[in-house]
Design a protein around this motif. Sequence first.
Motif, PDB file in Angstrom:
ATOM      1  N   ASP A  23       0.731  -2.358   5.409  1.00 42.79           N
ATOM      2  CA  ASP A  23       2.081  -2.897   5.286  1.00 42.79           C
ATOM      3  C   ASP A  23       2.611  -2.571   3.897  1.00 42.79           C
ATOM      4  O   ASP A  23       1.845  -2.518   2.934  1.00 42.79           O
ATOM      5  N   PRO A  24       3.913  -2.340   3.792  1.00 51.75           N
ATOM      6  CA  PRO A  24       4.444  -2.077   2.449  1.00 51.75           C
ATOM      7  C   PRO A  24       4.202  -3.282   1.558  1.00 51.75           C
ATOM      8  O   PRO A  24       4.236  -4.421   2.021  1.00 51.75           O
ATOM      9  N   PRO A  25       3.936  -3.033   0.267  1.00 49.86           N
ATOM     10  CA  PRO A  25       3.673  -4.165  -0.627  1.00 49.86           C
ATOM     11  C   PRO A  25       4.907  -5.063  -0.715  1.00 49.86           C
ATOM     12  O   PRO A  25       6.040  -4.589  -0.721  1.00 49.86           O
ATOM     13  N   GLU A  26       4.648  -6.367  -0.782  1.00 50.58           N
ATOM     14  CA  GLU A  26       5.745  -7.308  -0.952  1.00 50.58           C
ATOM     15  C   GLU A  26       6.257  -7.200  -2.374  1.00 50.58           C
ATOM     16  O   GLU A  26       5.480  -7.052  -3.308  1.00 50.58           O
ATOM     17  N   SER A  27       7.557  -7.249  -2.528  1.00 53.03           N
ATOM     18  CA  SER A  27       8.104  -7.176  -3.877  1.00 53.03           C
ATOM     19  C   SER A  27       7.788  -8.484  -4.600  1.00 53.03           C
ATOM     20  O   SER A  27       7.696  -9.545  -3.994  1.00 53.03           O
ATOM     21  N   ALA A  28       7.611  -8.354  -5.894  1.00 57.86           N
ATOM     22  CA  ALA A  28       7.290  -9.536  -6.701  1.00 57.86           C
ATOM     23  C   ALA A  28       8.468 -10.500  -6.640  1.00 57.86           C
ATOM     24  O   ALA A  28       9.624 -10.079  -6.592  1.00 57.86           O
ATOM     25  N   PRO A  29       8.191 -11.788  -6.650  1.00 63.32           N
ATOM     26  CA  PRO A  29       9.297 -12.741  -6.639  1.00 63.32           C
ATOM     27  C   PRO A  29      10.129 -12.599  -7.909  1.00 63.32           C
ATOM     28  O   PRO A  29       9.615 -12.263  -8.973  1.00 63.32           O
TER      29      PRO A  29
END
Length: 172
Positions: free
Chosen positions: A21-27
């Motif tokens: 899965d594409p990495p989640e963007s940092a909050p």
Amino acid sequence: MRLVTSLIAAVALSACSQMPDPPESAPAPTVDMSDLGMLEGTWAGALTYRDYSALGEDVTIPASLLVDRMGEGLRLKLTYPSEPSAYDTSMLTPSSDGRILNSETVVSRQQEGERITLVTQSGCEDDGREAACEMTYILSPDVFEMTKMVTIEGEPAFRRNAYAFERAGMSD
């Protein structure tokens, strides 16, 4: 031939399902009243600012600060002991989602123990010209600093002013 086509489709489908899965963007960095609350109280320090004169030299004067809660934020009451007629009152107010401090976008937040460093950016005006401003806030129970950097298009960035405070009574 149909078997080969089916195998190729199955391999392609299998490869797609194995892709990570594409990495989640940092909050997005945020600030809230629990961060700012440590600033309440009395502070002593100095203001260093770039003089608007042609020389553009830095001037440093003593400054005192009283921080108290007001509404949804903190009120900063600045006084300058060597210039009794000079004073300023401003606010530090985070937005409900914490991504804005006053009208400045929070672009960075770092925390080491109780020390929080926030960097904000906003459009501004400096000496009658449009500019971009970057504020760095250092918050801790015993040190509070605010530094304003200004960038005017086509010119190098410069420090407009910097406040450096220690909790009053800390050096005793």
